[in-house]
Design a protein around this motif. Structure first.
Motif, short mmCIF file in Angstrom:
data_model
loop_
_atom_site.label_atom_id
_atom_site.label_comp_id
_atom_site.label_asym_id
_atom_site.label_seq_id
_atom_site.Cartn_x
_atom_site.Cartn_y
_atom_site.Cartn_z
N ARG A 139 1.48 6.75 -6.93
CA ARG A 139 0.43 7.70 -7.29
C ARG A 139 0.93 9.14 -7.14
O ARG A 139 0.64 10.00 -7.99
N ALA A 140 1.67 9.39 -6.09
CA ALA A 140 2.16 10.74 -5.84
C ALA A 140 3.12 11.16 -6.94
O ALA A 140 3.10 12.30 -7.42
N ARG A 141 3.99 10.25 -7.33
CA ARG A 141 4.96 10.57 -8.38
C ARG A 141 4.25 10.84 -9.71
O ARG A 141 4.59 11.76 -10.45
N MET A 142 3.24 10.04 -10.01
CA MET A 142 2.50 10.21 -11.26
C MET A 142 1.73 11.53 -11.25
O MET A 142 1.68 12.23 -12.28
N SER A 143 1.13 11.92 -10.10
CA SER A 143 0.37 13.17 -10.00
C SER A 143 1.29 14.36 -10.18
O SER A 143 0.98 15.34 -10.86
N ASN A 202 0.83 -1.21 0.00
CA ASN A 202 0.00 0.00 0.00
C ASN A 202 0.86 1.26 0.00
O ASN A 202 0.57 2.23 -0.70
N ASP A 203 1.91 1.25 0.80
CA ASP A 203 2.80 2.41 0.87
C ASP A 203 3.45 2.65 -0.48
O ASP A 203 3.58 3.80 -0.95
N GLU A 204 3.91 1.56 -1.11
CA GLU A 204 4.56 1.72 -2.41
C GLU A 204 3.56 2.21 -3.47
O GLU A 204 3.89 3.01 -4.35
N LEU A 205 2.28 1.75 -3.35
CA LEU A 205 1.25 2.17 -4.29
C LEU A 205 0.98 3.67 -4.15
O LEU A 205 0.85 4.40 -5.16
N GLU A 206 0.87 4.19 -2.91
CA GLU A 206 0.62 5.60 -2.67
C GLU A 206 1.78 6.44 -3.18
O GLU A 206 1.60 7.52 -3.75
N ALA A 207 3.00 5.95 -3.01
CA ALA A 207 4.17 6.68 -3.48
C ALA A 207 4.16 6.76 -4.99
O ALA A 207 4.52 7.80 -5.59
#
Length: 224
Positions: A213-217, A206-211
């Motif tokens: 998403r942040a990079r893509m945004s 989950n942590d890696e997934l949120e990271a």
């Protein structure tokens, strides 16, 4: 009958050749040493007898030389007294005594020559004896080594080693089977430790997934 018939046979012997021809080299070398030691005793005994004879000859020589001097002194005394007849008789006795001295010297020369020869023979015999004893040690060492190698070879060839290795293999197979049975009981079972490990892994994902998403945004904003 002995191995050697004369002393010269020992001195001129080829121990290697004798041992090569022998059916039992160890027995042969023992016999060789025994005969050499017996011969050495005989030679030394002869030397002792000759030494005693030499001392006796020396005593006789000294006595005869004293007699020569004594008759010479008597001849001189007779001449001083003008007794030429007695002087002549004394000189005759002196000559007889001198002949005795000369004969004893010849006998002494013979004894000395024999002693020198015996001394040389003793040296040669001791050298041969030392060589034979050295060969005996070598033969014994080779025999022990060969016996040990034969014993090991017989044990290996007898199959005992193979049987032992096969027993080890069977023991290891049994242990493998027991371990497999233990592991089979744990198959399909979720322990408390397994559940916590799954939660930890899920949190990491989950942590890696949120990271991500942040990079893509962030990248999308930069492009616009």
């Amino acid at each position: 009958m002995g191995i050697f018939s004369r002393f010269s046979d020992i001195v001129n012997s080829n121990i290697n050749s004798l041992l090569d021809k022998a059916e039992d080299p160890q027995k042969m070398v023992r016999l060789i040493i025994q005969e050499m030691e017996d011969t050495l005793v005989e030679v030394r005994s002869t030397s002792a007898r000759l030494l005693a004879e030499k001392k006796d000859i020396q005593r006789q020589q000294q006595r005869m030389e004293n007699e020569v001097k004594e008759w010479e002194n008597k001849a001189e005394l007779a001449l001083t007294k003008e007794r030429e007849d007695l002087a002549r008789q004394a000189l005759v006795e002196k000559q007889k005594a001198q002949q005795g001295v000369d004969a004893l010297q010849q006998e002494m020369d013979r004894v000395n020559e024999s002693l020198d020869k015996l001394n040389d023979e003793i040296g040669q015999l001791q050298e041969k004896l030392a060589d034979a004893k050295s060969r005996q040690k070598t033969i014994l060492m080779r025999q022990k080594t060969a016996s040990s190698r034969l014993q090991v070879k017989q044990q290996v060839d007898s199959g005992k080693v193979d049987d032992a290795m096969q027993r080890f293999d069977r023991y290891e197979a049994k242990i493998d089977d027991l371990e497999a049975q233990v592991e089979s009981y744990d198959m399909g079972k979720r322990t408390l430790r397994d559940e916590f490990a799954e939660l930890e892994n899920e949190g990491k994902v989950n942590d890696e997934l949120e990271a991500l998403r942040a990079r893509m945004s962030k990248k999308t904003k930069q492009d616009s």
